[in-house]
Design an enzyme around this catalytic site. Structure first.
Site, PDB file in Angstrom:
ATOM      1  CB  ILE A   1      -5.351   5.991  -1.259  1.00 45.21           C
ATOM      2  CG1 ILE A   1      -5.333   4.473  -1.200  1.00 45.21           C
ATOM      3  CG2 ILE A   1      -4.622   6.564  -0.068  1.00 45.21           C
ATOM      4  CD1 ILE A   1      -3.909   3.892  -1.363  1.00 45.21           C
ATOM      5  CB  SER A   2     -10.645   3.901   0.056  1.00 47.13           C
ATOM      6  OG  SER A   2     -11.228   4.383  -1.102  1.00 47.13           O
ATOM      7  CD  GLN A   3     -11.460   4.051   7.460  1.00 48.80           C
ATOM      8  OE1 GLN A   3     -12.458   4.631   7.007  1.00 48.80           O
ATOM      9  NE2 GLN A   3     -11.361   3.702   8.718  1.00 48.80           N
ATOM     10  N   PRO A   4      -8.214   1.613   4.420  1.00 48.97           N
ATOM     11  CG  PRO A   4      -6.128   1.069   5.323  1.00 48.97           C
ATOM     12  CD  PRO A   4      -7.094   2.191   5.182  1.00 48.97           C
TER      13      PRO A   4
ATOM     14  NE  ARG B   1      -3.494   2.195   2.885  1.00 42.91           N
ATOM     15  CZ  ARG B   1      -4.655   2.690   2.436  1.00 42.91           C
ATOM     16  NH1 ARG B   1      -5.322   2.026   1.526  1.00 42.91           N
ATOM     17  NH2 ARG B   1      -5.128   3.810   2.889  1.00 42.91           N
TER      18      ARG B   1
END
Lengths: 250, 810
Positions: A99-102, A73
Site C-alpha cells: 500500500i503506497s506511502q500516504p 486506512r
C-alpha cells in the site's frame, strides 16, 4: 407462573437488546484511529507546503485532504501492521504488493485534478485504498486487479465499508475497460513495460493519466499523461519530491 | 604418538569453504539482490576473524582435545553450510524497508550470524591446525591456499552442471569427506564409528536439501510475475553467470516493449520471458511470419538510426532474447551480427525456442557470436555501419542504483573509442539507456562519448552527436563523422511522429528540447550543452549526481552518488525522497562500516581475555603484530581484486577471468608459501621477508606502468596464448605474495606461538575489510591506485615484521 416466565423472557430480551446496542456503539463510534489519521494528514500537508514544486497550487486540494480524512486506512492493512497504518510509509500487504506511502497517494490524487462528476479508471486495485480515496471524490471509480486473491480481498473490504460508486474487476488491465470508457482520469499503479496504448485511447480529451514509476516500496517518479482538447498527448515527468539536480547558475 | 599435520584435510576443507563462499554469493543474488548478497557474504566472512578470537580464548581446552576439536569443527562446517543457508533464506528480510521497519536490521543481523557459522567452523579447524603444528605453518598454509584455488575453479565448473541448491549439498559432502580424510591423517582410532556418523549426516543433509527450495524475495520481478494467474516457470538453467528461469504466461500476454511511443497502436506478438536470477527480464519473441507484427520495434527510441540511413552491416552488443536483432531485421538490414555472453541464453534461442522464433538464429544473414561484447569489438576485423549497445538490464535494478558496485567495461571512454574504431567512416554507434529522474545514466554516457571523440582527435564532438529521449528511454547516437543536415531533418521527423524529444543535435534550440515529455526544465538539453561547453567541470561540480565519465581504470559507470547531497536526500526521506539515494554505493559503505566495527571487536576481544596470562620472557609487541597482519591482509586482496579487474579487460570474460585469476593467485601463492618454508628452515626470516616484499614491490610497479602496454600488444590474440600469458604474469607476483603471511606466522610460532590464532583472526578481519575497501577505493581513485596502496602496505608490513620488533626490544 406464566407471567413469571414471560417477565423473565422480557427481561432477557431487554438485556440482550441493550447489550447489542452497546456493542454496536462500541464497534462503530469510537474510531481509535481518528487522531492518528488527522496527524497523518497534518504531516502530509506540512511536507507538501515545505516545497513540493510540482504542485502549481503550492498546497494540496482541500477535497483531497478531506477524502484522506474519511478513508479508514488501517482497514486496508494486514492486522499485524495496523499500528503503522498512519505512519507516512509504504507497507507490505501480502502477495508481494504494497500500500503506497500516504504522502504519495495524496499527491497522485491531487495531480489527477478530479471533479465530483468524474469517472475514473484504476489499473491495479491492490489494497483498494487508492480506489476508496478516489471514490470519496468522484462519481464512479472502476478498478481492475490482475492478482485474483488481492482483487477479491479488496472487493470484500470495499463492500463492507459501504462504497457504492466503485466497480471492480479481476483480470488484465492492458485494454482498460472499454464498456465504461472514456474516462476523465486514469491511474495506473501496476507495473508495465510501457504505457498501454488502449488506455491512452480511453482517456477523454482534457483527461489526465497518472503513473507512479519505480519499485514496490519506492516511487521514483510520477508520470502524468495529458490529453489536450484536440487529442494531442504529452507527458510531464515529476519527482515526488522537491529536489533540483542543479544548483547555482545554469 | 606425535601427530602429523593433516595437509590433505586442510586442502579439501579449504576448497569446500571457498566454493561455499562463491556459491553463497550466487544463492543470495538469486533470492535477494546482488549488492545485498555482497554485504551479507562479506560480513559472514568475519567468521574467519571470529575463529581467531575463539581459538585464542579457548586455546588450552582445544589443544587438549585437538583431534576431536579439529574433526568436530569440520563436521560442523559441513552441517551448518546447508542448514544455516536454509534457515537464513527463511528469514523474511526486505532491504527496501530497512529505514522504516525496526525489525529489518535485526533480521539482517540474524542472517549475518547464521551465515558466519560455517566460515567460523572451517576457519577454527584451520586456525587450530596452524597453531598446533606451528613448526609446519608454511606448508599447512600452502595446502590451504592451493585447496582454495582448486575450490574456486571447481565451483565454477560445478555450477554449469548442477542447480545452486544441489551444489550446496555437494559442497557439504566435500566437507564431510574432509572430515573422513582427517580421521585417517590424524590416526583417529574409532574410525568406523566416525565414518558411520559422517555417512548418516551426509544422508540427512542430502534428504534435507532435496526437500528444500530457493525462497526468492516476493518483490523480485520473477516472483511478481508468478502472482499472475496462468504464469509458470517451465525451465531453469544454472550457470555461474546466473540462474535463467523461463516463464510462460498462458492467459495474459507479456507485451514486453519498454520505451514504446505514446502514439504506437500495435503490441508485440506472443513472448516468453527469461529472467536472470529472478530479475533482469528479457523476452524471446514469437515468429508470426508477418513483418508488420514487429512494427512496435520501430516505435522505440533505439529505432532512430534506421531512419537516418540504410545500414548494411549491423552489430548488436548484448543479444538478450533477440529484440534488437528483430529490430534490425524489421528494418531490412542485410547482415546482422550479435554478441551474447550467456551460452545458456544462446542455447535457448538456438535450440529450445528455435521453432518458436522461426529459427531466427539459424538464418543465413544473422550470426550470433558467443562471448563478451568488448572482447568481440576488439577482436573483430569487420567494419560495421551500425553498432548497437542493447538495453538489457532492467529499469528496476538500474533505478535503484543497484549496479553502483558493478564494473562495466562497455560504458567506458576506452570502450566507446574501441567501438568507434570498428565503424565505417559514416557509421553510427547507438546506445540506449533507461531515463532516470533526475537524469543520470544518459548524461554520463553523453559525457563519455564527448571524451571518447576528443581522445580520437575530434575537435568539435557536438557535431557528431545526436541524443533523443522518450519518457522511459534515452538513445545516444555517435557518428564517426559530422552529422549532416539531411540526417537531422530525418531525425526530427522520426521524433515528431513518435512524440519523442530531442536533447541534442548540432544546432538545437533550447525550446525544441522539452515538447512532448516535459520536465520542470529541459534538463537533458541543458546538461548536454554544458558538457560540450567550457564550463563542463563547473557543471559536473554543481550537478547533484556524479557524471564524470567512466574509464577502464575506474569502470564504475553506474556510480552516481555524491556525499555532498546525502543530507539533503535524507531530509527528504518522508517526502518521497529515498529513491534519490543511489543505494548500491551506500550499501558498500555500510558494509565497510559494519566490517570495521565487528573487526575491532573481534581483534580486541582476545587481548582482553588473555591479558591476565603470564607474559613470556621475550614479549612481542602486539601493536606491531597487528599492523603487520592487517597490512598483509589488506594488501593481498587489494592486489587480487585489482588484478581480477585488469584481467577481465584482457581476457574479456568476467567469469573466466575471475576464476582464472583467483585460482592462479591462490595456487601460486600456495607455492610461494611452501617455498618460504624452506627459507624458514634456515631461520632466514629477515632475509626471506625482504626478498618477498622486494619482489612484490618491484613487480607491482612494473605492472602499474607496463601492464597496459603488454595488454595492448596481446589483446587481439587467441585465448590459447592469452591464458598462459595471464598465468605467466600472475605467477611471480602471487608467488612472492604467498610468503609474508606464513613467514610471520612461522616466526610467531618460534617466539610466541600463543599469538598465532589471534594473528590469524586479525588477518581474516583485514581480508574482509580489504575486499570492500578495494572496491570503494577503486570507485574514487581507480584500480592502479589500489595496487599502489597495496605496495605501500607491503612496505609497512616489512617494517613491522615481528622479528624486527623483537630485535629492537632486546
Amino acid at each position: 407462573m406464566r407471567f413469571l416466565k414471560f417477565g423473565l423472557q422480557l427481561l432477557c430480551g431487554i438485556f440482550f437488546l441493550t447489550f447489542l446496542t452497546a456493542a454496536s456503539i462500541a464497534a462503530d463510534d469510537p474510531d481509535p484511529y481518528a487522531k492518528k489519521r488527522a496527524a497523518m494528514i497534518n504531516v502530509i500537508e506540512q511536507d507538501v507546503r515545505a516545497g513540493y514544486v510540482a504542485l502549481e497550487e503550492g498546497e494540496l486540494d482541500d477535497e483531497v485532504t478531506k477524502a484522506l480524512g474519511r478513508v479508514p486506512r488501517h482497514k486496508f492493512i494486514p492486522q499485524h501492521l495496523r499500528q503503522a497504518a498512519y505512519q507516512n510509509r509504504p507497507l507490505p500487504i501480502g502477495h508481494g504488493q504494497t500500500i503506497s506511502q500516504p504522502y504519495i497517494v495524496a499527491i497522485m490524487t491531487h495531480l489527477l485534478h478530479v471533479d465530483k462528476n468524474d469517472r475514473v479508471l484504476e489499473i491495479g486495485t491492490g489494497s483498494g485504498y487508492q480506489v476508496a480515496v478516489l471514490a470519496e471524490l468522484v462519481k464512479k471509480v472502476y478498478s481492475i486487479e490482475i492478482i485474483e486473491p488481492l482483487g477479491k480481498q479488496a472487493e470484500n473490504l470495499l463492500q463492507r465499508l459501504g462504497y457504492e460508486n466503485i466497480e471492480l474487476a479481476i483480470g488484465d488491465g492492458y485494454y482498460g475497460w472499454e464498456e465504461h470508457a472514456p474516462f476523465d482520469a486514469i491511474i495506473v499503479t501496476a507495473a508495465a513495460s510501457h504505457i498501454p496504448p488502449p488506455l491512452i485511447k480511453q482517456l477523454k480529451p482534457g483527461g489526465r493519466m497518472l503513473i507512479p514509476v519505480g519499485s514496490r516500496f519506492m516511487v521514483q517518479e510520477l508520470l502524468l499523461v495529458q490529453k489536450s482538447a484536440s487529442g494531442a498527448v504529452t507527458t510531464r515527468q515529476m519527482l515526488p519530491v522537491a529536489f533540483v539536480p542543479l544548483t547555482g547558475k545554469h | 604418538m606425535t601427530l602429523r599435520p593433516p595437509f590433505f584435510t586442510i586442502a579439501l576443507l579449504s576448497s569446500a569453504m571457498l566454493a561455499y563462499e562463491i556459491l553463497l554469493m550466487r544463492l543470495f543474488s538469486i533470492i535477494q539482490w546482488h549488492h545485498f548478497a555482497y554485504m551479507i557474504i562479506s560480513l559472514a566472512l568475519l567468521g574467519f576473524g571470529a575463529s581467531g578470537t575463539f581459538v585464542s580464548i579457548f586455546r588450552k581446552v582445544l589443544f587438549k582435545h585437538f583431534s576431536i576439536a579439529f574433526l568436530m569443527n569440520i563436521g560442523l562446517f559441513a552441517v551448518s553450510s546447508v542448514c544455516c543457508f536454509l534457515l537464513a533464506q527463511s528469514i523474511p528480510f526486505n532491504p527496501d524497508e530497512i529505514l522504516w521497519d525496526k525489525q529489518q536490521p535485526l533480521r539482517l543481523l540474524g542472517i549475518y550470524l547464521l551465515l558466519a557459522l560455517p566460515f567460523f567452523f572451517a576457519a577454527n579447524a584451520i586456525a587450530l591446525a596452524l597453531t598446533y603444528f606451528h613448526d609446519r605453518i608454511a606448508r599447512i598454509y600452502a595446502f590451504d591456499l592451493i585447496g582454495a584455488g582448486i575450490g574456486s575453479l571447481g565451483i565454477v565448473a560445478l555450477l554449469f552442471f548442477t542447480m545452486p541448491l544441489q551444489a550446496l549439498v555437494i559442497i557439504a559432502c566435500i566437507g564431510l569427506m574432509a572430515a573422513a580424510v582427517a580421521t585417517w591423517e590424524l590416526n583417529i582410532k574409532a574410525r568406523g564409528w566416525v565414518f558411520a556418523a559422517l555417512a548418516i549426516t551426509g544422508t540427512g543433509l542430502i534428504f534435507l536439501d532435496a526437500r528444500s527450495e530457493l525462497q526468492i524475495s516476493p518483490y523480485k520481478e520473477l516472483s511478481q510475475m508468478l502472482r499472475i494467474s496462468g504464469t509458470e516457470v517451465v525451465s531453469e538453467h544454472s550457470s555461474p553467470l546466473g540462474l535463467l528461469s523461463v516463464l510462460h504466461s498462458h492467459t495474459i500476454p507479456l507485451r514486453h516493449a519498454p520505451g514504446l511511443s505514446l502514439n504506437a497502436s500495435g503490441e508485440p506478438p506472443a513472448q516468453v520471458a527469461v529472467f536472470t536470477d529472478g530479475g533482469g527480464m528479457t523476452a524471446i519473441t514469437h515468429e508470426t511470419g508477418k513483418p508488420e507484427d514487429y512494427a512496435y520495434l520501430d516505435q522505440i527510441t533505439s529505432a532512430a538510426p534506421f531512419h537516418l540511413f540504410q545500414p548494411k552491416q549491423v552489430l548488436v552488443l548484448g543479444a538478450g532474447g533477440g529484440s534488437s536483432i528483430l529490430q534490425a531485421r524489421y528494418h531490412a538490414v542485410p547482415q546482422i551480427d550479435a554478441v551474447e555472453l550467456n551460452p545458456q541464453l544462446i542455447k535457448l534461442l538456438r535450440e529450445d525456442y528455435a521453432d518458436y522464433t522461426g529459427h531466427l538464429l539459424n538464418t543465413e544473414n544473422i550470426r550470433l557470436h558467443p562471448g563478451e561484447a568488448r572482447g568481440f569489438v576488439t577482436g573483430t576485423s569487420t567494419q560495421y555501419d551500425l553498432i548497437e549497445v542493447a538495453l538489457l538490464d532492467s529499469f528496476a535494478a538500474s533505478s535503484a542504483g543497484l549496479y553502483a558496485l558493478n564494473e562495466s567495461y562497455l560504458y567506458t571512454v576506452e570502450a566507446l573509442q574501441a567501438m568507434l574504431k570498428k565503424l565505417q567512416p559514416d557509421g553510427y554507434l547507438v546506445i540506449t539507456r533507461w531515463i532516470k529522474l533526475p537524469p543520470r545514466d544518459t548524461l554520463k554516457l553523453f559525457a563519455t562519448a564527448v571524451d571518447a571523440l576528443k581522445n580520437m582527435g575530434v575537435e568539435n564532438p557536438g557535431q557528431q552527436l545526436l541524443f533523443l529521449r522518450s519518457w522511459q528511454t534515452g538513445t545516444l547516437l555517435i557518428k564517426n563523422s559530422a552529422v549532416t543536415q539531411e540526417e537531422i531533418t530525418a531525425l526530427k521527423k522520426f521524433t515528431n511522429d513518435r512524440s519523442f524529444d530531442l536533447a541534442w543535435y548540432p544546432g538545437i534550440q533550447p525550446d525544441e528540447a522539452n515538447q512532448f515529455n516535459q520536465l520542470a526544465e529541459p534538463y537533458f538539453h541543458q546538461a548536454a550543452a554544458a558538457i560540450l561547453s567550457d564550463e563542463r567541470e563547473a557543471f559536473f561540480k554543481r550537478y547533484k549526481f556524479s557524471l564524470q565519465p567512466a574509464t577502464d581504470d575506474r569502470p564504475h559507470f553506474f556510480h552516481f552518488f555524491k556525499w555532498s547531497v546525502l543530507p539533503e536526500i535524507l531530509s527528504l526521506r518522508d517526502k518521497g525522497g529515498l529513491p534519490l539515494l543511489e543505494g548500491g554505493y551506500l550499501v558498500l559503505v555500510a558494509t565497510l562500516a559494519q566490517a570495521i566495527i565487528a573487526s575491532v571487536v573481534l581483534i580486541l576481544l582476545p587481548l582482553f581475555f588473555t591479558r591476565k596470562e603470564k607474559q613470556p620472557a621475550n614479549p612481542v609487541n602486539k601493536g606491531w603484530v597487528m599492523v603487520y597482519f592487517i597490512s598483509v591482509g589488506l594488501a593481498f586482496l587489494f592486489i587480487e581484486i585489482a588484478f581480477i579487474q585488469k584481467f577481465i579487460l584482457f581476457l574479456h570474460h568476467p567469469l573466466y577471468a575471475v576464476a582464472l585469476v583467483l585460482t592462479a593467485f591462490l595456487i601460486f601463492a600456495g607455492l610461494g608459501s611452501s617455498f618460504s618454508w624452506r627459507l624458514v628452515q634456515g631461520d632466514y626470516y629477515q632475509h626471506a621477508i625482504t626478498i618477498a616484499v622486494t619482489g612484490i614491490i618491484v613487480l607491482g610497479f612494473l605492472y602499474i606502468f607496463f601492464m597496459e602496454t603488454v595488454f595492448a600488444h596481446f589483446i587481439s590474440l587467441s585465448m590459447a596464448i592469452k591464458i598462459p600469458l595471464t598465468l605467466l604474469m600472475i605467477a611471480p607476483l602471487a608467488f612472492f605474495m604467498g610468503m609474508p603471511f606464513p613467514l610471520a606466522l612461522a616466526k610467531l610460532g618460534d617466539i610466541a606461538p600463543n599469538m598465532i590464532p589471534w594473528a590469524w583472526g586479525v588477518n581474516g578481519c583485514a581480508s574482509v575489510v580489504s575486499a570492500v575497501l578495494a572496491t570503494l577505493l577503486a570507485i574514487s581513485i581507480g584500480f592502479n591506485a589500489v595496487i599502489f596502496s597495496a605496495l605501500v602496505l607491503y612496505g609497512l608490513a616489512w617494517l613491522s615484521f615481528p622479528e624486527k620488533r623483537i630485535a629492537n626490544i632486546q
